[in-house]
Design a protein around this motif. Structure first.
Motif, PDB file in Angstrom:
ATOM      1  N   ARG A   1       6.547  17.448   1.937  1.00  0.00           N
ATOM      2  CA  ARG A   1       5.133  17.097   1.762  1.00  0.00           C
ATOM      3  C   ARG A   1       4.803  16.883   0.296  1.00  0.00           C
ATOM      4  NH1 ARG A   1       4.872  21.743   5.159  1.00  0.00           N
ATOM      5  NH2 ARG A   1       4.606  21.165   7.357  1.00  0.00           N
ATOM      6  N   LYS A   2       5.243  17.816  -0.538  1.00  0.00           N
ATOM      7  CA  LYS A   2       4.931  17.746  -1.968  1.00  0.00           C
ATOM      8  C   LYS A   2       5.519  16.483  -2.598  1.00  0.00           C
ATOM      9  CE  LYS A   2       5.817  20.176  -6.330  1.00  0.00           C
ATOM     10  NZ  LYS A   2       6.466  21.371  -6.942  1.00  0.00           N
ATOM     11  N   ASN A   3       6.793  16.205  -2.328  1.00  0.00           N
ATOM     12  CA  ASN A   3       7.449  15.052  -2.939  1.00  0.00           C
ATOM     13  C   ASN A   3       6.897  13.733  -2.414  1.00  0.00           C
ATOM     14  OD1 ASN A   3       9.052  16.769  -4.435  1.00  0.00           O
ATOM     15  ND2 ASN A   3      10.782  16.671  -3.030  1.00  0.00           N
ATOM     16  N   THR A   4       6.535  13.704  -1.133  1.00  0.00           N
ATOM     17  CA  THR A   4       5.966  12.480  -0.576  1.00  0.00           C
ATOM     18  C   THR A   4       4.585  12.229  -1.147  1.00  0.00           C
ATOM     19  OG1 THR A   4       7.216  12.844   1.476  1.00  0.00           O
ATOM     20  CG2 THR A   4       5.446  11.223   1.535  1.00  0.00           C
TER      21      THR A   4
ATOM     22  N   VAL B   1      -4.862   9.879   1.998  1.00  0.00           N
ATOM     23  CA  VAL B   1      -3.414   9.640   2.044  1.00  0.00           C
ATOM     24  C   VAL B   1      -2.677  10.961   2.134  1.00  0.00           C
ATOM     25  CG1 VAL B   1      -1.427   8.784   0.748  1.00  0.00           C
ATOM     26  CG2 VAL B   1      -3.534   7.438   0.827  1.00  0.00           C
ATOM     27  N   TYR B   2      -3.070  11.929   1.313  1.00  0.00           N
ATOM     28  CA  TYR B   2      -2.403  13.227   1.317  1.00  0.00           C
ATOM     29  C   TYR B   2      -2.506  13.898   2.687  1.00  0.00           C
ATOM     30  CZ  TYR B   2      -1.916  13.209  -3.807  1.00  0.00           C
ATOM     31  OH  TYR B   2      -1.568  12.909  -5.099  1.00  0.00           O
ATOM     32  N   ALA B   3      -3.691  13.849   3.281  1.00  0.00           N
ATOM     33  CA  ALA B   3      -3.880  14.475   4.594  1.00  0.00           C
ATOM     34  C   ALA B   3      -3.007  13.797   5.641  1.00  0.00           C
ATOM     35  CB  ALA B   3      -5.349  14.412   4.992  1.00  0.00           C
ATOM     36  N   THR B   4      -2.906  12.471   5.574  1.00  0.00           N
ATOM     37  CA  THR B   4      -2.086  11.741   6.531  1.00  0.00           C
ATOM     38  C   THR B   4      -0.615  12.068   6.338  1.00  0.00           C
ATOM     39  OG1 THR B   4      -3.714   9.940   6.518  1.00  0.00           O
ATOM     40  CG2 THR B   4      -1.554   9.466   7.461  1.00  0.00           C
ATOM     41  N   VAL B   5      -0.180  12.184   5.074  1.00  0.00           N
ATOM     42  CA  VAL B   5       1.211  12.542   4.786  1.00  0.00           C
ATOM     43  C   VAL B   5       1.541  13.907   5.375  1.00  0.00           C
ATOM     44  CG1 VAL B   5       2.777  13.262   2.938  1.00  0.00           C
ATOM     45  CG2 VAL B   5       1.506  11.111   2.738  1.00  0.00           C
ATOM     46  N   ASN B   6       0.671  14.880   5.164  1.00  0.00           N
ATOM     47  CA  ASN B   6       0.919  16.232   5.670  1.00  0.00           C
ATOM     48  C   ASN B   6       1.053  16.232   7.197  1.00  0.00           C
ATOM     49  OD1 ASN B   6       0.798  17.252   3.078  1.00  0.00           O
ATOM     50  ND2 ASN B   6      -1.360  17.834   3.211  1.00  0.00           N
ATOM     51  N   ALA B   7       0.162  15.491   7.851  1.00  0.00           N
ATOM     52  CA  ALA B   7       0.211  15.443   9.311  1.00  0.00           C
ATOM     53  C   ALA B   7       1.450  14.684   9.778  1.00  0.00           C
ATOM     54  CB  ALA B   7      -1.059  14.778   9.848  1.00  0.00           C
ATOM     55  N   ARG B   8       1.829  13.650   9.052  1.00  0.00           N
ATOM     56  CA  ARG B   8       2.983  12.851   9.454  1.00  0.00           C
ATOM     57  C   ARG B   8       4.265  13.679   9.408  1.00  0.00           C
ATOM     58  NH1 ARG B   8       4.443   6.978   6.879  1.00  0.00           N
ATOM     59  NH2 ARG B   8       2.793   6.338   8.314  1.00  0.00           N
ATOM     60  N   VAL B   9       4.402  14.536   8.403  1.00  0.00           N
ATOM     61  CA  VAL B   9       5.605  15.367   8.301  1.00  0.00           C
ATOM     62  C   VAL B   9       5.726  16.264   9.521  1.00  0.00           C
ATOM     63  CG1 VAL B   9       6.731  17.218   7.010  1.00  0.00           C
ATOM     64  CG2 VAL B   9       5.711  15.284   5.787  1.00  0.00           C
ATOM     65  N   ASP B  10       4.622  16.873   9.949  1.00  0.00           N
ATOM     66  CA  ASP B  10       4.657  17.719  11.143  1.00  0.00           C
ATOM     67  C   ASP B  10       5.062  16.899  12.364  1.00  0.00           C
ATOM     68  OD1 ASP B  10       3.841  19.867   9.618  1.00  0.00           O
ATOM     69  OD2 ASP B  10       1.711  19.579  10.075  1.00  0.00           O
ATOM     70  N   GLY B  11       4.544  15.680  12.454  1.00  0.00           N
ATOM     71  CA  GLY B  11       4.893  14.824  13.578  1.00  0.00           C
ATOM     72  C   GLY B  11       6.355  14.429  13.575  1.00  0.00           C
ATOM     73  N   MET B  12       6.911  14.219  12.387  1.00  0.00           N
ATOM     74  CA  MET B  12       8.329  13.864  12.283  1.00  0.00           C
ATOM     75  C   MET B  12       9.219  14.995  12.779  1.00  0.00           C
ATOM     76  SD  MET B  12       8.454  11.989   8.553  1.00  0.00           S
ATOM     77  CE  MET B  12       7.840  10.331   8.318  1.00  0.00           C
ATOM     78  N   VAL B  13       8.843  16.214  12.434  1.00  0.00           N
ATOM     79  CA  VAL B  13       9.627  17.373  12.893  1.00  0.00           C
ATOM     80  C   VAL B  13       9.591  17.451  14.414  1.00  0.00           C
ATOM     81  CG1 VAL B  13       9.807  19.880  12.854  1.00  0.00           C
ATOM     82  CG2 VAL B  13       9.288  18.636  10.754  1.00  0.00           C
ATOM     83  N   ASP B  14       8.422  17.255  14.982  1.00  0.00           N
ATOM     84  CA  ASP B  14       8.295  17.285  16.444  1.00  0.00           C
ATOM     85  C   ASP B  14       9.106  16.165  17.090  1.00  0.00           C
ATOM     86  OD1 ASP B  14       6.588  19.442  16.230  1.00  0.00           O
ATOM     87  OD2 ASP B  14       4.760  18.232  16.350  1.00  0.00           O
ATOM     88  N   ALA B  15       9.245  15.040  16.378  1.00  0.00           N
ATOM     89  CA  ALA B  15       9.965  13.891  16.933  1.00  0.00           C
ATOM     90  C   ALA B  15      11.478  14.007  16.796  1.00  0.00           C
ATOM     91  CB  ALA B  15       9.483  12.608  16.248  1.00  0.00           C
ATOM     92  N   GLY B  16      11.959  15.057  16.080  1.00  0.00           N
ATOM     93  CA  GLY B  16      13.397  15.258  15.987  1.00  0.00           C
ATOM     94  C   GLY B  16      14.002  14.996  14.627  1.00  0.00           C
TER      95      GLY B  16
ATOM     96  N   GLY C   1       0.834  -1.191   0.000  1.00  0.00           N
ATOM     97  CA  GLY C   1       0.000   0.000   0.000  1.00  0.00           C
ATOM     98  C   GLY C   1       0.866   1.237   0.000  1.00  0.00           C
ATOM     99  N   PRO C   2       0.273   2.387  -0.286  1.00  0.00           N
ATOM    100  CA  PRO C   2       1.050   3.626  -0.308  1.00  0.00           C
ATOM    101  C   PRO C   2       1.474   4.050   1.086  1.00  0.00           C
ATOM    102  CG  PRO C   2      -1.281   4.117  -0.546  1.00  0.00           C
ATOM    103  CD  PRO C   2      -1.151   2.627  -0.601  1.00  0.00           C
ATOM    104  N   THR C   3       2.404   4.965   1.142  1.00  0.00           N
ATOM    105  CA  THR C   3       2.817   5.556   2.403  1.00  0.00           C
ATOM    106  C   THR C   3       1.599   6.056   3.172  1.00  0.00           C
ATOM    107  OG1 THR C   3       4.936   6.217   1.453  1.00  0.00           O
ATOM    108  CG2 THR C   3       4.187   7.434   3.395  1.00  0.00           C
ATOM    109  N   SER C   4       1.593   5.823   4.471  1.00  0.00           N
ATOM    110  CA  SER C   4       0.532   6.309   5.363  1.00  0.00           C
ATOM    111  C   SER C   4      -0.804   5.608   5.153  1.00  0.00           C
ATOM    112  CB  SER C   4       0.328   7.830   5.194  1.00  0.00           C
ATOM    113  OG  SER C   4       1.517   8.525   5.477  1.00  0.00           O
ATOM    114  N   SER C   5      -0.790   4.361   4.669  1.00  0.00           N
ATOM    115  CA  SER C   5      -2.045   3.646   4.452  1.00  0.00           C
ATOM    116  C   SER C   5      -2.376   2.671   5.575  1.00  0.00           C
ATOM    117  CB  SER C   5      -2.007   2.898   3.114  1.00  0.00           C
ATOM    118  OG  SER C   5      -0.922   1.986   3.065  1.00  0.00           O
ATOM    119  N   GLY C   6      -1.537   2.590   6.606  1.00  0.00           N
ATOM    120  CA  GLY C   6      -1.848   1.723   7.743  1.00  0.00           C
ATOM    121  C   GLY C   6      -1.306   0.315   7.640  1.00  0.00           C
TER     122      GLY C   6
END
Length: 332
Positions: free
Chosen positions: A263-266, A203-218, A9-14
């Motif tokens: 976000r765009k490339n992912t 998928v796009y919405a999950t990707v956008n949120a995941r990027v923000d979470g990654m930044v917060d995680a370091g 499945g695509p990135t962020s599909s569970g």
């Protein structure tokens, strides 16, 4: 009869959470099918499953190479064949889980036996090509291998461009010639594949949120540390989430600009994954609606696997209800 089960499945599909549920039902072990999770130290930017997310399910194919190494589909297929045999030998079900379709195809439809390449010439050429932007790599590929250039315009990926260029420049013959004239490296492995279908907007919405979470995680510190250890040109650092941040660390773009590129490339990558999953997977792949409840999907996939393998219900025999998994094997 299939030798392994695949969840694609695509990135962020569970995929990770679902695969753990399926593995518990089938006494399975997971072999990661992600081209970036193979790299040590690339944890946050690849959304590598944590020990907690893996639960009590053994995982393989994670943290098995340094970012300074190239890890291509052929190498993964060799690794996966070994792990599938080992897992089946333990009476468990091998489960291939990830979004790198090229890896799966290298296993089910093995690529040609690679020609011998002079290590010194290969290293020299690699240094030269790594310094070039994707557009220049594609232009050069069109000159020596128009067929591959046309194909890679759709499927893309820097590592594939580099590989497609490397072969004709070092052997004098393009990749398609080797595919048609060289025997496969190994027999194909029969796989029952399940494809997670998710609406693109979700998928796009999950990707956008995941990027923000990654930044917060370091994520920024992770990229900075990897660059310091392996250098900016390390093959593994071409991944989304890393390549876009390196110019930020040089002071060549703002953090907001870098993260928007991530976000765009992912998002573009997930679109290519979904296109691949519609057209390039093994015959008989089963598409499932990944927006349905996870337990329901896991039951359905487990039932379909048991039906496909027959009365034994597993890779090498009926799972013993009292059997227990060894500890998580991430990094095997």
């Amino acid at each position: 009869m299939p030798d392994a089960l695949a969840i694609v499945g695509p990135t962020s599909s569970g995929k990770t959470a679902l695969s753990v549920e399926v593995a518990r039902r089938l006494d399975g072990e997971v072999v990661s099918m992600d081209s970036r999770s193979v790299y040590r130290g690339m944890d946050i930017g690849t959304a590598k499953p944590t020990a907690e997310e893996r639960g009590d399910i053994p995982h393989h194919g994670i943290d098995i190479a340094d970012p300074s190494e190239r890890f291509n589909a052929a190498r993964w297929a060799r690794y996966a064949r070994e792990k599938i045999a080992e897992i089946r030998g333990r009476g468990r079900v091998p489960m291939l889980v990830g979004g790198t379709g090229f890896f799966l195809r290298a296993l089910t439809d093995p690529i040609f036996r690679e020609p011998e390449l002079d290590p010194a010439r290969r290293a020299e050429l690699s240094r030269e090509l790594e310094a070039l932007p994707d557009e220049e790599l594609h232009r050069r590929l069109a000159e020596v291998d128009p067929e591959s250039a046309a194909r890679l315009r759709d499927w893309g990926g820097r590592q594939r461009l580099l590989r497609a260029l490397e072969v004709p420049l070092l052997t004098g013959k393009p990749l398609p010639w080797w595919h048609r004239n060289s025997p496969p490296e190994a027999p194909g492995v029969p796989v029952l594949a399940f494809v997670l279908d998710v609406p693109r907007e979700r998928v796009y919405a999950t990707v956008n949120a995941r990027v923000d979470g990654m930044v917060d995680a370091g994520l920024i510190d992770e990229v900075r540390g990897l660059v310091a250890k392996y250098g900016e040109d390390a093959p593994g650092l071409n991944a989304h989430g890393y390549a876009e941040l390196i110019p930020y660390l040089r002071g060549e773009r703002t953090l907001d600009e870098a993260l928007e590129l991530v976000r765009k490339n992912t998002r573009a990558y997930t679109k290519r994954q979904q296109t691949w999953n519609r057209t390039q997977l093994p015959a008989g792949a089963i598409h499932v609606d990944a927006t349905r409840p996870r337990a329901e999907l896991a039951d359905e996939i487990a039932a379909a696997w048991r039906a496909a393998v027959g009365p034994q219900g597993g890779a090498a025999g009926t799972p013993d209800p009292g059997s227990s998994h060894p500890g998580s094997a991430g990094g095997v």
